[in-house]
Design a protein around this motif. Structure first.
Motif, PDB file in Angstrom:
ATOM      1  N   SER A 267       0.856  -1.185   0.000  1.00 37.45           N
ATOM      2  CA  SER A 267       0.000   0.000   0.000  1.00 37.45           C
ATOM      3  C   SER A 267       0.895   1.239   0.000  1.00 37.45           C
ATOM      4  O   SER A 267       2.089   1.169   0.308  1.00 37.45           O
ATOM      5  CB  SER A 267      -0.915   0.006   1.230  1.00 37.45           C
ATOM      6  N   ARG A 268       0.330   2.362  -0.331  1.00 37.22           N
ATOM      7  CA  ARG A 268       1.112   3.598  -0.344  1.00 37.22           C
ATOM      8  C   ARG A 268       1.662   3.907   1.044  1.00 37.22           C
ATOM      9  O   ARG A 268       2.803   4.348   1.180  1.00 37.22           O
ATOM     10  CB  ARG A 268       0.254   4.765  -0.849  1.00 37.22           C
ATOM     11  N   ASN A 269       0.866   3.692   2.064  1.00 37.96           N
ATOM     12  CA  ASN A 269       1.343   3.956   3.424  1.00 37.96           C
ATOM     13  C   ASN A 269       2.443   2.982   3.838  1.00 37.96           C
ATOM     14  O   ASN A 269       3.370   3.354   4.562  1.00 37.96           O
ATOM     15  CB  ASN A 269       0.189   3.902   4.426  1.00 37.96           C
ATOM     16  N   GLU A 270       2.340   1.737   3.391  1.00 36.84           N
ATOM     17  CA  GLU A 270       3.404   0.780   3.680  1.00 36.84           C
ATOM     18  C   GLU A 270       4.712   1.218   3.020  1.00 36.84           C
ATOM     19  O   GLU A 270       5.770   1.219   3.657  1.00 36.84           O
ATOM     20  CB  GLU A 270       3.029  -0.613   3.171  1.00 36.84           C
ATOM     21  N   GLU A 271       4.623   1.568   1.738  1.00 32.93           N
ATOM     22  CA  GLU A 271       5.826   1.981   1.016  1.00 32.93           C
ATOM     23  C   GLU A 271       6.462   3.204   1.674  1.00 32.93           C
ATOM     24  O   GLU A 271       7.679   3.266   1.856  1.00 32.93           O
ATOM     25  CB  GLU A 271       5.470   2.282  -0.442  1.00 32.93           C
ATOM     26  N   ARG A 272       5.628   4.151   2.077  1.00 28.98           N
ATOM     27  CA  ARG A 272       6.130   5.361   2.736  1.00 28.98           C
ATOM     28  C   ARG A 272       6.762   5.024   4.083  1.00 28.98           C
ATOM     29  O   ARG A 272       7.826   5.535   4.437  1.00 28.98           O
ATOM     30  CB  ARG A 272       4.990   6.351   2.910  1.00 28.98           C
ATOM     31  N   PHE A 273       6.118   4.145   4.820  1.00 26.69           N
ATOM     32  CA  PHE A 273       6.624   3.751   6.132  1.00 26.69           C
ATOM     33  C   PHE A 273       7.985   3.067   6.013  1.00 26.69           C
ATOM     34  O   PHE A 273       8.924   3.378   6.751  1.00 26.69           O
ATOM     35  CB  PHE A 273       5.619   2.819   6.810  1.00 26.69           C
ATOM     36  N   LEU A 274       8.101   2.137   5.091  1.00 24.42           N
ATOM     37  CA  LEU A 274       9.370   1.434   4.898  1.00 24.42           C
ATOM     38  C   LEU A 274      10.473   2.411   4.522  1.00 24.42           C
ATOM     39  O   LEU A 274      11.593   2.333   5.038  1.00 24.42           O
ATOM     40  CB  LEU A 274       9.227   0.356   3.824  1.00 24.42           C
ATOM     41  N   ALA A 275      10.156   3.340   3.625  1.00 22.94           N
ATOM     42  CA  ALA A 275      11.158   4.308   3.182  1.00 22.94           C
ATOM     43  C   ALA A 275      11.594   5.226   4.320  1.00 22.94           C
ATOM     44  O   ALA A 275      12.784   5.522   4.472  1.00 22.94           O
ATOM     45  CB  ALA A 275      10.606   5.131   2.017  1.00 22.94           C
ATOM     46  N   GLN A 276      10.644   5.670   5.123  1.00 26.08           N
ATOM     47  CA  GLN A 276      10.954   6.603   6.202  1.00 26.08           C
ATOM     48  C   GLN A 276      11.850   5.989   7.266  1.00 26.08           C
ATOM     49  O   GLN A 276      12.640   6.694   7.902  1.00 26.08           O
ATOM     50  CB  GLN A 276       9.657   7.103   6.844  1.00 26.08           C
ATOM     51  N   HIS A 277      11.726   4.677   7.462  1.00 30.69           N
ATOM     52  CA  HIS A 277      12.411   4.045   8.589  1.00 30.69           C
ATOM     53  C   HIS A 277      13.547   3.113   8.162  1.00 30.69           C
ATOM     54  O   HIS A 277      14.029   2.312   8.968  1.00 30.69           O
ATOM     55  CB  HIS A 277      11.394   3.319   9.462  1.00 30.69           C
ATOM     56  N   GLY A 278      13.991   3.244   6.933  1.00 29.97           N
ATOM     57  CA  GLY A 278      15.153   2.489   6.496  1.00 29.97           C
ATOM     58  C   GLY A 278      14.932   0.990   6.455  1.00 29.97           C
ATOM     59  O   GLY A 278      15.860   0.213   6.697  1.00 29.97           O
ATOM     60  N   ILE A 279      13.699   0.573   6.149  1.00 30.94           N
ATOM     61  CA  ILE A 279      13.366  -0.852   6.105  1.00 30.94           C
ATOM     62  C   ILE A 279      13.426  -1.323   4.654  1.00 30.94           C
ATOM     63  O   ILE A 279      12.662  -0.863   3.810  1.00 30.94           O
ATOM     64  CB  ILE A 279      11.970  -1.124   6.688  1.00 30.94           C
ATOM     65  N   GLN A 280      14.350  -2.229   4.362  1.00 30.73           N
ATOM     66  CA  GLN A 280      14.512  -2.780   3.022  1.00 30.73           C
ATOM     67  C   GLN A 280      13.611  -3.997   2.868  1.00 30.73           C
ATOM     68  O   GLN A 280      13.664  -4.922   3.683  1.00 30.73           O
ATOM     69  CB  GLN A 280      15.965  -3.161   2.780  1.00 30.73           C
ATOM     70  N   ARG A 281      12.799  -3.968   1.813  1.00 27.60           N
ATOM     71  CA  ARG A 281      11.825  -5.034   1.613  1.00 27.60           C
ATOM     72  C   ARG A 281      12.390  -6.145   0.730  1.00 27.60           C
ATOM     73  O   ARG A 281      12.921  -5.891  -0.361  1.00 27.60           O
ATOM     74  CB  ARG A 281      10.569  -4.440   0.953  1.00 27.60           C
ATOM     75  N   LEU A 282      12.286  -7.397   1.197  1.00 26.34           N
ATOM     76  CA  LEU A 282      12.609  -8.563   0.387  1.00 26.34           C
ATOM     77  C   LEU A 282      11.301  -9.077  -0.194  1.00 26.34           C
ATOM     78  O   LEU A 282      10.421  -9.547   0.551  1.00 26.34           O
ATOM     79  CB  LEU A 282      13.279  -9.658   1.210  1.00 26.34           C
ATOM     80  N   ASP A 283      11.132  -8.961  -1.501  1.00 35.73           N
ATOM     81  CA  ASP A 283       9.898  -9.357  -2.168  1.00 35.73           C
ATOM     82  C   ASP A 283       9.960 -10.852  -2.464  1.00 35.73           C
ATOM     83  O   ASP A 283      10.198 -11.285  -3.598  1.00 35.73           O
ATOM     84  CB  ASP A 283       9.726  -8.540  -3.451  1.00 35.73           C
ATOM     85  N   LEU A 284       9.762 -11.630  -1.415  1.00 39.19           N
ATOM     86  CA  LEU A 284       9.864 -13.088  -1.494  1.00 39.19           C
ATOM     87  C   LEU A 284       8.726 -13.728  -0.708  1.00 39.19           C
ATOM     88  O   LEU A 284       8.232 -13.142   0.274  1.00 39.19           O
ATOM     89  CB  LEU A 284      11.177 -13.578  -0.872  1.00 39.19           C
ATOM     90  N   PRO A 285       8.317 -14.940  -1.072  1.00 44.24           N
ATOM     91  CA  PRO A 285       7.431 -15.693  -0.184  1.00 44.24           C
ATOM     92  C   PRO A 285       8.124 -15.887   1.170  1.00 44.24           C
ATOM     93  O   PRO A 285       9.343 -16.121   1.221  1.00 44.24           O
ATOM     94  CB  PRO A 285       7.242 -17.028  -0.905  1.00 44.24           C
ATOM     95  N   LEU A 286       7.370 -15.785   2.227  1.00 46.06           N
ATOM     96  CA  LEU A 286       7.966 -15.849   3.560  1.00 46.06           C
ATOM     97  C   LEU A 286       8.699 -17.160   3.792  1.00 46.06           C
ATOM     98  O   LEU A 286       9.812 -17.172   4.347  1.00 46.06           O
ATOM     99  CB  LEU A 286       6.867 -15.661   4.618  1.00 46.06           C
TER     100      LEU A 286
END
Length: 298
Positions: A267-286
């Motif tokens: 979601s837009r808020n998720e993307e913004r949240f990750l960017a603001q807090h230096g969280i790198q997303r791994l786009d993988l099945p858990l």
């Protein structure tokens, strides 16, 4: 409410790691150095088929189970905190707690996420935001760990206590004892065991959110152990304001680099949240990400 607007591929790519193998290597190095904090969400239970998981696997399932016991009005029937508040107000808090105890006091097989976290050598801090007792059962079963847990409490203003401390045997203990644990399991939302503490209703979170910005509900031992460390979010989404607030405040004054395994669109808020807090997303099945981390840990 959860966010509905989805981030475009370009926006999501701004927080998604380009080199998965390098990110896994960094995660494993941080875990081995005791510099990473595993942070577990209810999404870990999505790795279990419904027939193998007797407890609610997420907020939506918990809301449905609560409605099956006490039907809430349609205008907020899909809102977990509102449904819990309705039961608390109409049937008393003891009724709500009894229902939650019945729902979560079930034998649940550990997921690959829980097995991975339990196998990490003595992490100083683990955060688990769901109400189950799977991880503490695994840690207890190991038999060679010096650990204990801290749980958030409902309605702390009535007692003056925001948390309670529990030792390996489940007996209540003190903050001074917690300072000596090699591993601290922090359950900020409470848990079914050992005492059935739950933060789940609107009134629970109103009290929490009025103080969390100044860190009052966060125990000193958690504040000390998060300092300078990286967080590894497993089974978590950040499409609800409470989820983002918890993650932001618990990780305050930690490192400026973290990781989250989240597959698919954000979601837009998720993307913004990750960017603001230096969280790198791994786009993988858990389960794939967990297997890669497990293999690299050896």
């Amino acid at each position: 409410m959860t966010d509905t607007a989805l981030a475009s591929g370009t926006e999501a790519d701004s927080v998604t790691v380009a080199d998965t193998a390098a990110a896994i290597a960094d995660i494993v190095a941080a875990l081995k150095a005791r510099q990473a904090v595993p942070y577990l969400g209810s999404g870990a239970f999505a790795l279990l088929p419904p027939e193998e998981c007797p407890i609610p696997r997420n907020s939506a399932e918990l809301t449905q189970r609560l409605n099956a016991r006490v039907t809430a009005p349609g205008r907020f029937r899909t809102n977990l905190t509102a449904v819990a508040q309705f039961i608390e107000t109409r049937r008393h808090r003891k009724t709500l707690d009894a229902i939650l105890n019945e729902l979560f006091r079930q034998t649940v097989p550990p997921t690959p996420v829980h097995r991975l976290v339990a196998a990490i050598p003595a992490p100083p801090l683990i955060v688990d935001v769901w109400y189950d007792n799977v991880l503490d059962a695994l840690l207890t079963g190991l038999g060679d760990r010096n650990w204990g847990q801290i749980q958030g409490l409902s309605h702390p203003q009535s007692t003056g206590e925001w948390v309670k401390y529990y030792g390996l045997d489940g007996a209540e203990t003190t903050a001074e004892a917690a300072a000596g644990w090699d591993t601290l399991l922090y359950k900020p939302s409470g848990a079914v065991a050992p005492a059935g503490n739950y933060l789940v209703s609107d009134s629970d979170f109103v009290e929490l959110l009025t103080e969390i910005d100044i860190q009052t509900p966060i125990p000193p031992s958690v504040q000390e152990r998060r300092a300078g460390r990286h967080f590894l979010y497993l089974g978590c989404r950040f499409d609800h304001e409470i989820q983002r607030t918890y993650a932001r405040q618990i990780a305050k004054r930690s490192s400026d680099r973290h990781w989250a395994v989240i597959q698919g669109e954000l979601s837009r808020n998720e993307e913004r949240f990750l960017a603001q807090h230096g969280i790198q997303r791994l786009d993988l099945p858990l389960d794939v990400a967990v297997e890669m981390i497990q293999e690299a840990l050896g």
